[in-house]
Design a protein around this motif. Structure first.
Motif, PDB file in Angstrom:
ATOM      1  N   ASP A  98       0.897  -1.104   0.105  1.00 16.29           N
ATOM      2  CA  ASP A  98       0.154  -0.007   0.063  1.00 16.29           C
ATOM      3  C   ASP A  98       0.844   1.280  -0.093  1.00 16.29           C
ATOM      4  OD1 ASP A  98      -2.100  -1.657   0.191  1.00 16.29           O
ATOM      5  OD2 ASP A  98      -2.944  -0.981   2.055  1.00 16.29           O
ATOM      6  N   MET A  99       2.061   1.243   0.625  1.00 12.22           N
ATOM      7  CA  MET A  99       2.883   2.434   0.663  1.00 12.22           C
ATOM      8  C   MET A  99       3.583   2.612  -0.580  1.00 12.22           C
ATOM      9  SD  MET A  99       4.880   1.714   4.189  1.00 12.22           S
ATOM     10  CE  MET A  99       4.060   1.499   5.713  1.00 12.22           C
ATOM     11  N   VAL A 100       3.807   1.471  -1.474  1.00 10.19           N
ATOM     12  CA  VAL A 100       4.255   1.855  -2.885  1.00 10.19           C
ATOM     13  C   VAL A 100       3.048   2.363  -3.557  1.00 10.19           C
ATOM     14  CG1 VAL A 100       5.070   0.395  -4.856  1.00 10.19           C
ATOM     15  CG2 VAL A 100       6.081   0.030  -2.649  1.00 10.19           C
ATOM     16  N   MET A 101       1.951   1.884  -3.611  1.00 15.33           N
ATOM     17  CA  MET A 101       0.797   2.189  -4.283  1.00 15.33           C
ATOM     18  C   MET A 101       0.678   3.703  -3.989  1.00 15.33           C
ATOM     19  SD  MET A 101      -3.282   1.434  -3.705  1.00 15.33           S
ATOM     20  CE  MET A 101      -3.062   2.197  -2.252  1.00 15.33           C
ATOM     21  N   VAL A 102       0.385   4.208  -3.026  1.00 16.71           N
ATOM     22  CA  VAL A 102       0.319   5.512  -2.513  1.00 16.71           C
ATOM     23  C   VAL A 102       1.448   6.400  -3.079  1.00 16.71           C
ATOM     24  CG1 VAL A 102       0.227   7.248  -0.592  1.00 16.71           C
ATOM     25  CG2 VAL A 102      -1.133   4.933  -0.509  1.00 16.71           C
ATOM     26  N   SER A 103       2.632   6.002  -2.860  1.00 13.06           N
ATOM     27  CA  SER A 103       3.985   6.592  -3.606  1.00 13.06           C
ATOM     28  C   SER A 103       3.534   6.885  -4.955  1.00 13.06           C
ATOM     29  CB  SER A 103       4.931   6.185  -3.253  1.00 13.06           C
ATOM     30  OG  SER A 103       5.421   6.313  -1.803  1.00 13.06           O
ATOM     31  N   ASP A 104       3.254   5.852  -5.669  1.00 10.26           N
ATOM     32  CA  ASP A 104       3.111   5.832  -7.225  1.00 10.26           C
ATOM     33  C   ASP A 104       1.825   6.773  -7.620  1.00 10.26           C
ATOM     34  OD1 ASP A 104       5.056   4.128  -7.610  1.00 10.26           O
ATOM     35  OD2 ASP A 104       3.390   2.426  -7.755  1.00 10.26           O
ATOM     36  N   ARG A 113       6.747  16.307  -2.859  1.00 11.76           N
ATOM     37  CA  ARG A 113       6.798  16.292  -1.603  1.00 11.76           C
ATOM     38  C   ARG A 113       5.541  16.372  -0.701  1.00 11.76           C
ATOM     39  NH1 ARG A 113       9.635  19.704  -4.279  1.00 11.76           N
ATOM     40  NH2 ARG A 113       8.205  21.292  -4.442  1.00 11.76           N
ATOM     41  N   VAL A 114       5.527  15.477   0.402  1.00  5.74           N
ATOM     42  CA  VAL A 114       4.367  15.336   0.935  1.00  5.74           C
ATOM     43  C   VAL A 114       4.779  15.685   2.499  1.00  5.74           C
ATOM     44  CG1 VAL A 114       2.787  13.442   2.106  1.00  5.74           C
ATOM     45  CG2 VAL A 114       3.747  13.238  -0.095  1.00  5.74           C
ATOM     46  N   TYR A 115       3.993  16.418   3.261  1.00  8.65           N
ATOM     47  CA  TYR A 115       3.931  16.832   4.510  1.00  8.65           C
ATOM     48  C   TYR A 115       2.822  16.293   5.430  1.00  8.65           C
ATOM     49  CZ  TYR A 115       7.300  20.230   2.328  1.00  8.65           C
ATOM     50  OH  TYR A 115       8.195  20.543   1.812  1.00  8.65           O
ATOM     51  N   GLY A 116       3.126  15.596   6.389  1.00 14.73           N
ATOM     52  CA  GLY A 116       1.930  14.993   6.962  1.00 14.73           C
ATOM     53  C   GLY A 116       2.059  14.915   8.467  1.00 14.73           C
ATOM     54  N   ALA A 117       1.091  15.131   9.476  1.00  8.21           N
ATOM     55  CA  ALA A 117       1.040  14.849  10.695  1.00  8.21           C
ATOM     56  C   ALA A 117       0.139  14.123  11.112  1.00  8.21           C
ATOM     57  CB  ALA A 117       0.534  16.383  11.336  1.00  8.21           C
ATOM     58  N   ILE A 118       0.172  13.032  11.865  1.00  3.18           N
ATOM     59  CA  ILE A 118      -0.520  12.005  12.129  1.00  3.18           C
ATOM     60  C   ILE A 118      -1.172  12.201  13.667  1.00  3.18           C
ATOM     61  CG2 ILE A 118      -0.901   9.391  12.561  1.00  3.18           C
ATOM     62  CD1 ILE A 118       1.349  10.884   9.654  1.00  3.18           C
ATOM     63  N   VAL A 119      -2.349  12.333  13.896  1.00  4.46           N
ATOM     64  CA  VAL A 119      -2.780  12.455  15.134  1.00  4.46           C
ATOM     65  C   VAL A 119      -3.234  11.140  15.858  1.00  4.46           C
ATOM     66  CG1 VAL A 119      -4.170  13.756  16.679  1.00  4.46           C
ATOM     67  CG2 VAL A 119      -3.722  14.820  14.643  1.00  4.46           C
ATOM     68  N   ALA A 136       8.915   6.113   0.013  1.00  5.68           N
ATOM     69  CA  ALA A 136       8.936   7.209  -0.633  1.00  5.68           C
ATOM     70  C   ALA A 136      10.252   7.559  -1.131  1.00  5.68           C
ATOM     71  CB  ALA A 136       8.397   8.317   0.315  1.00  5.68           C
ATOM     72  N   GLY A 137      11.237   7.490  -0.440  1.00  2.00           N
ATOM     73  CA  GLY A 137      12.807   7.707  -0.814  1.00  2.00           C
ATOM     74  C   GLY A 137      13.243   6.874  -1.847  1.00  2.00           C
ATOM     75  N   MET A 138      12.798   5.565  -1.901  1.00  6.19           N
ATOM     76  CA  MET A 138      13.056   4.888  -3.122  1.00  6.19           C
ATOM     77  C   MET A 138      12.430   5.212  -4.319  1.00  6.19           C
ATOM     78  SD  MET A 138      13.279   0.799  -1.641  1.00  6.19           S
ATOM     79  CE  MET A 138      11.390   0.922  -1.581  1.00  6.19           C
ATOM     80  N   LYS A 139      11.042   6.034  -4.210  1.00  7.61           N
ATOM     81  CA  LYS A 139      10.594   6.334  -5.440  1.00  7.61           C
ATOM     82  C   LYS A 139      10.692   7.764  -5.591  1.00  7.61           C
ATOM     83  CE  LYS A 139       7.494   3.000  -5.896  1.00  7.61           C
ATOM     84  NZ  LYS A 139       7.125   2.552  -7.113  1.00  7.61           N
TER      85      LYS A 139
END
Length: 169
Positions: A98-104, A113-119, A136-139
């Motif tokens: 899923d991480m690969v899919m979202v990065s794609d 660039r993605v900036y995220g805060a997880i509460v 994400a870094g690999m992508k």
């Protein structure tokens, strides 16, 4: 008609505090909606969109696809800002695939660039974030995420990132 919730009142209160404190940028709601286990809002601040996902139950790959299709569709820049609100503590299974899919999905939408805060209060979430950063870094996608304990902390982080990106343009 959007329903008034404790979370939306918290956001409105937070916006008022920012204005009172002398911040010149204002928040404007772009859209909102919900589907199974997810409520979402998209806000504009400083010319950027901030996507807020509130978990109302466990989320799956299908939930992620629907959320990102909605929020990436009209994102105004190559920066993507997100607040994932899991204050209710639902288990979030975010496997490698899923991480690969979202990065794609981000890359296909032109996001760099993605900036995220997880509460969340879940300490284990930091492990998920470390893996997501590595994927994400690999992508060739830059990702800046952090786990926070409250919505005001999340909003402060996102606002500071928007202000930083505006300053660097």
């Amino acid at each position: 008609m959007r329903s008034i919730t404790k979370d939306s009142i918290c956001l409105e209160y937070f916006i008022c505090l920012r204005v009172i404190a002398g911040y010149c940028m204002e928040w404007r709601e772009v859209s909102s909606g919900s589907f199974i286990n997810v409520d979402y809002e998209i806000w504009e601040y400083g010319g950027e969109h901030v996507s807020i996902l509130r978990m109302r139950g466990p989320i799956s790959r299908g939930h992620r696809i629907e959320f990102y299709q909605i929020t990436l569709k009209n994102n105004p820049s190559s920066d993507y800002f997100i607040i994932l609100d899991n204050q209710l503590g639902y288990e979030d299974d975010f496997p490698y695939d899923d991480m690969v899919m979202v990065s794609d999905m981000f890359l296909a939408a032109g996001i760099k660039r993605v900036y995220g805060a997880i509460v969340t209060t879940e300490i284990g979430y930091e492990t998920i974030l470390k893996l997501a950063r590595a994927v994400a870094g690999m992508k060739t996608l830059e990702i800046y995420t952090m786990r926070v304990g409250s919505l005001p902390e999340a909003k402060d982080f996102i606002i500071s990132r928007i202000d930083d990106t505006a300053d660097s343009r």
